[in-house]
Enzyme design. Structure first.
Site: not given
Ligand code: MG
Length: 458
Positions: A100, A243, A245, A247
């Site tokens: 992340s 970021d 990933d 989300d």
């Protein structure tokens, strides 16, 4: 970040330094433990752009297949795209390889349940028990799981997001948007979605590169200088950063100002409640009072939770709430899926701009204004709970919440949250007030209170 002896999962999955705490060898064992937990069915596996992500994905897949579970390998995908696929196609679950917001030398593993939301703590404990007790149920040679390639996850995800916004109205505006993809998977979906919404797109850090040469993946102000200046010099209408990933989404207004996650969430909340009065909105106790102010003004009900995105998702499902959010740039839009979703957040903010015809800076100015201040106080790990207990006793009678740490709301619209850190030997203090001075003063005042209690208990 460190991994405790009997614990694999932290607040957001398993995290560690590559080839130190998280090696391919441990990843195989973790994969086998995850397969043991799910017992059967198909698990969807995806990963971000980190240099270590493919090899860790292959290791996890080998472990999963060894238990007899099948894998659908989606390759590089944003975690919300993987979550959407799992929920929509009723896969047994999913696994995402990503750390992340952490720097490139880290990686991590998040496990998704069949509803598209990350596992509950109770479910994680089952995986940890299998791992630490070495109770992986390995299959006979003729019952091993298989892996197939999965295509189309990102396209299906983009199409699903478009169903929740007025594409025709947006297209007419021809917004110019600058996207900062953090050299990772947000680059695969953000620019495409925006183009399909009729936007002109300028791309920053959208080459896939696991060394993150453009910036560190955490979308915080010190990492977003290039995005902010590009929005300003190119006279764009909006900037957005993800970021690794994808989300989380942090926005930049047309003046080049980086917007705190609380504010973009409050804006989404305002327009959501205008359309859906009486609805519940879920957020963590660490969020700004702005969220409560907006709910009071537009007939909404705020449900507070402990800090953590999984808790927000699970609470949304439990109380049947359609909107959730957190201050780190997480907007959870239930009609799409009750998880943090960077691309969905982007579409929501743009559609608010389109329906009002206003610039983002003006829309944000219409929200209640608060100033934030932060601080830390060092505290030995073994004293944390006693210090917190004492703090709570001292605060009795005030308007307080002990959901997560201690939060106190004062009559003059200021508040403070004092929380023991989960990863470091410190207490963290977050204050907000209508004036910057007052917020700083609260942090100072409560730092003294915490220090005094620590001294007394030593
Ligand atoms: Mg993330």
């Amino acid at each position: 970040m460190y991994i405790l002896p009997r614990r694999l999962f932290g607040t957001n999955g398993i995290r560690g330094l590559v080839n130190k705490e998280l090696t391919p060898q441990t990843a195989v064992q973790i994969g086998a433990s995850i397969g043991t937990f799910f017992k059967r069915g198909d698990l969807v596996v995806g990963h971000d752009s980190r240099t270590s992500s493919p090899l860790l994905a292959y290791a996890v897949i080998a472990g999963v297949n060894s238990t007899g579970c099948n894998v659908q390998f989606a390759g590089m995908v944003p975690i919300p795209a993987l979550q959407f696929w799992v929920g929509r196609h009723r896969a047994a679950g999913g696994i995402m390889i990503s750390a992340s917001h952490n720097p490139p030398q880290y990686n991590g593993i998040k496990v998704i349940w069949n509803d598209g939301i990350e596992l509950s703590r109770e479910q994680e404990i089952e995986i940890e028990n299998a791992y630490f007790d070495k109770r992986m149920s390995l299959a006979e040679w003729d019952k091993l799981g298989r892996t197939c390639e999965l295509e189309g996850t990102n396209n299906e995800y983009i199409a699903a997001i478009k169903k929740h916004v007025d594409v025709a109205a947006l297209t007419k505006r021809h917004y110019h948007v600058v996207v900062d993809g953090a050299n990772s998977v947000g680059s695969l979906t953000g620019p495409q979605l925006l183009r399909e919404l009729g936007c002109r797109v300028t791309e920053v850090n959208t080459e896939i590169d696991g060394a993150f040469p453009g910036r560190l993946p955490e979308p915080k102000p010190e990492n977003l200088g290039v995005l902010a200046s590009t929005v300003k010099t190119r006279r764009a209408d909006l900037g957005v950063a993800y970021d690794s990933d994808a989300d989380r989404a942090i926005f930049v207004d047309e003046t080049g100002e980086i917007i705190m996650g609380d504010k973009s969430f409050a804006l989404a909340e305002k327009y959501f409640l205008m359309d859906n009065p009486g609805e519940k909105v879920v957020t963590s106790v660490s969020s700004s009072t702005m969220i409560k102010d907006v709910a009071d003004a537009y007939d909404g009900e705020v449900i507070l939770t402990k800090v953590g995105s999984v808790t927000i998702s699970r609470t949304m499902k439990k109380v049947n709430a359609k909107l959730g959010g957190e201050e780190y740039g997480g907007i959870f839009y239930g009609p799409h899926q009750p998880v943090r979703d960077g691309a969905m957040a982007t579409a929501l903010i743009l559609s608010i701009m389109a329906r009002t015809g206003e610039k983002l800076s003006k829309l944000l100015k219409e929200l209640p204004q608060y100033f934030l201040s932060k601080g830390t106080v060092e505290c030995p790990e073994q004293l944390k709970q006693r210090v917190l207990q004492e703090l709570i006793e001292q605060a009795e009678g005030s308007n307080v919440s002990t959901l997560d740490g201690l939060k106190i709301w004062f009559d003059d619209k200021s508040d403070i949250l004092v929380r023991p850190s989960g990863t470091e030997p410190v207490f963290r203090l977050y204050a907000e007030a209508r004036a910057a001075k007052k917020a700083a003063q609260l942090v100072k005042e409560y730092s003294v209170v915490v220090r005094k209690i620590i001294q007394k208990l030593r």
